[in-house]
Structures are given as structure tokens and as C-alpha cells.
Design a protein around this motif. Structure first.
Motif, PDB file in Angstrom:
ATOM      1  N   MET A  41       0.859  -1.180   0.000  1.00  0.00           N
ATOM      2  CA  MET A  41       0.000   0.000   0.000  1.00  0.00           C
ATOM      3  C   MET A  41       0.898   1.234   0.000  1.00  0.00           C
ATOM      4  O   MET A  41       1.798   1.360   0.816  1.00  0.00           O
ATOM      5  N   GLY A  42       0.620   2.139  -0.943  1.00  0.00           N
ATOM      6  CA  GLY A  42       1.386   3.372  -1.036  1.00  0.00           C
ATOM      7  C   GLY A  42       0.892   4.418  -0.043  1.00  0.00           C
ATOM      8  O   GLY A  42      -0.152   4.255   0.602  1.00  0.00           O
ATOM      9  N   GLU A  43       1.634   5.500   0.067  1.00  0.00           N
ATOM     10  CA  GLU A  43       1.285   6.544   1.028  1.00  0.00           C
ATOM     11  C   GLU A  43      -0.064   7.184   0.718  1.00  0.00           C
ATOM     12  O   GLU A  43      -0.852   7.443   1.633  1.00  0.00           O
ATOM     13  N   VAL A  44      -0.365   7.436  -0.541  1.00  0.00           N
ATOM     14  CA  VAL A  44      -1.663   8.028  -0.897  1.00  0.00           C
ATOM     15  C   VAL A  44      -2.796   7.089  -0.479  1.00  0.00           C
ATOM     16  O   VAL A  44      -3.819   7.539   0.036  1.00  0.00           O
ATOM     17  N   GLU A  45      -2.606   5.808  -0.662  1.00  0.00           N
ATOM     18  CA  GLU A  45      -3.630   4.841  -0.234  1.00  0.00           C
ATOM     19  C   GLU A  45      -3.814   4.864   1.282  1.00  0.00           C
ATOM     20  O   GLU A  45      -4.940   4.776   1.772  1.00  0.00           O
ATOM     21  N   SER A  88      -0.460  10.725  -7.222  1.00  0.00           N
ATOM     22  CA  SER A  88       0.657   9.787  -7.105  1.00  0.00           C
ATOM     23  C   SER A  88       1.423  10.083  -5.818  1.00  0.00           C
ATOM     24  O   SER A  88       1.383  11.204  -5.294  1.00  0.00           O
ATOM     25  N   ASP A  89       2.123   9.078  -5.326  1.00  0.00           N
ATOM     26  CA  ASP A  89       2.944   9.291  -4.134  1.00  0.00           C
ATOM     27  C   ASP A  89       3.988  10.385  -4.384  1.00  0.00           C
ATOM     28  O   ASP A  89       4.305  11.159  -3.476  1.00  0.00           O
TER      29      ASP A  89
END
Length: 154
Positions: free
Chosen positions: A1-5, A113-114
């Protein structure tokens, strides 16, 4: 999981539920009657209804900034719009508009995007990362106010 998620997940929890702190904004408002929303139990404080409209105004600002608009602030009548129509249909409309605006903001966040998190928000001195965490903090701050106002009305 990315930071934006992860940011999106925190925003969702604070608004929809399964939040660590307690009732989410939606949970608090779902159990708020039109009469409660319009009452001012603390002189000089905002009503629940005014707070709900204010939250929607700032979520709209964040969404519009993510879509490329430069918005440096809001005029007082946009920041805290007056609530003049306090009928049941008007309260339902306020809740529906808040819900739709929140979903639109979450959709806009999901497109970030991150890498974009480190960009400076146009016209502001902070990053997209700070703005997104700020809108979560803003929602939770006002959810706490709503919870206290509801206790004052009980």
C-alpha cells in the motif's frame, strides 16, 4: 500500500467508520436530527449544521486544489456559510451534499501519485502531503465538536 492509499484509508475511516478515535463524522451526523443540527446549545459557537457545511466547503477546496485550481483561502461567507433554511429537506440535502463532496474528494485523492505528495500546493507554503493530512485533521476536529454539541443537547 502506497502513502496516498494510506492517507485515503485514514480519511475514509474518519468519515465512514472503523476509526480508532470513536464515532466517525458520518456516524455522528446520521444520528443527528434536523432540530439538533439547527440548535445552538453554546452561545457564540457554531451549530452542528454550520459545522457540516463548513466541512463540505473545505473538502471542496482540497478537491479543487488537487484538480489544479489555485485557492488561497475562502471568504467568510464561503468558509462559514449562513444556514437560513432549517427544514427537514434542507438538512437531508446538506447531508447528501456533504456525502457527495466527500466521495468526490476521495476520488480526486485516489488519482494523486505518491510522488506528487512532495509538491507545494499552488498559492500555499505547504505540500500536498500536508494538505491531505490537514483535511483529515480538520474533519476529525470538527467531528469532535459535533460529538460535544450533541452531548450538550442531550
Amino acid at each position: 500500500m502506497g502513502e496516498v492509499e494510506r492517507i485515503g484509508d485514514q480519511l475514509r475511516r474518519g468519515y465512514e467508520g472503523d476509526a480508532w478515535h470513536g464515532p466517525s463524522l458520518r456516524e455522528l451526523l446520521a444520528t443527528t436530527t434536523r432540530g439538533q443540527a439547527a440548535k445552538r446549545p453554546i452561545p457564540g459557537a457554531h451549530t452542528i449544521w454550520e459545522i457540516a457545511v463548513h466541512i463540505g466547503a473545505w473538502e471542496s477546496v482540497v478537491r479543487r486544489r488537487l484538480l489544479g485550481e489555485t485557492i488561497t483561502g475562502l471568504a467568510p461567507d464561503q468558509d462559514w456559510p449562513a444556514v437560513k433554511n432549517v427544514t427537514e429537506p434542507a438538512w437531508r440535502k446538506t447531508l447528501e451534499e456533504l456525502e457527495q463532496g466527500h466521495l468526490q474528494m476521495r476520488e480526486a485523492i485516489a488519482e494523486v501519485s505518491d510522488e506528487r505528495l512532495s509538491e507545494t500546493v499552488p498559492g500555499k507554503g505547504y505540500t500536498v502531503y500536508v494538505m491531505l493530512h490537514g483535511v483529515i485533521q480538520h474533519d476529525l476536529y470538527h467531528a469532535g465538536q459535533i460529538a460535544l454539541l450533541k452531548k450538550a443537547l442531550a
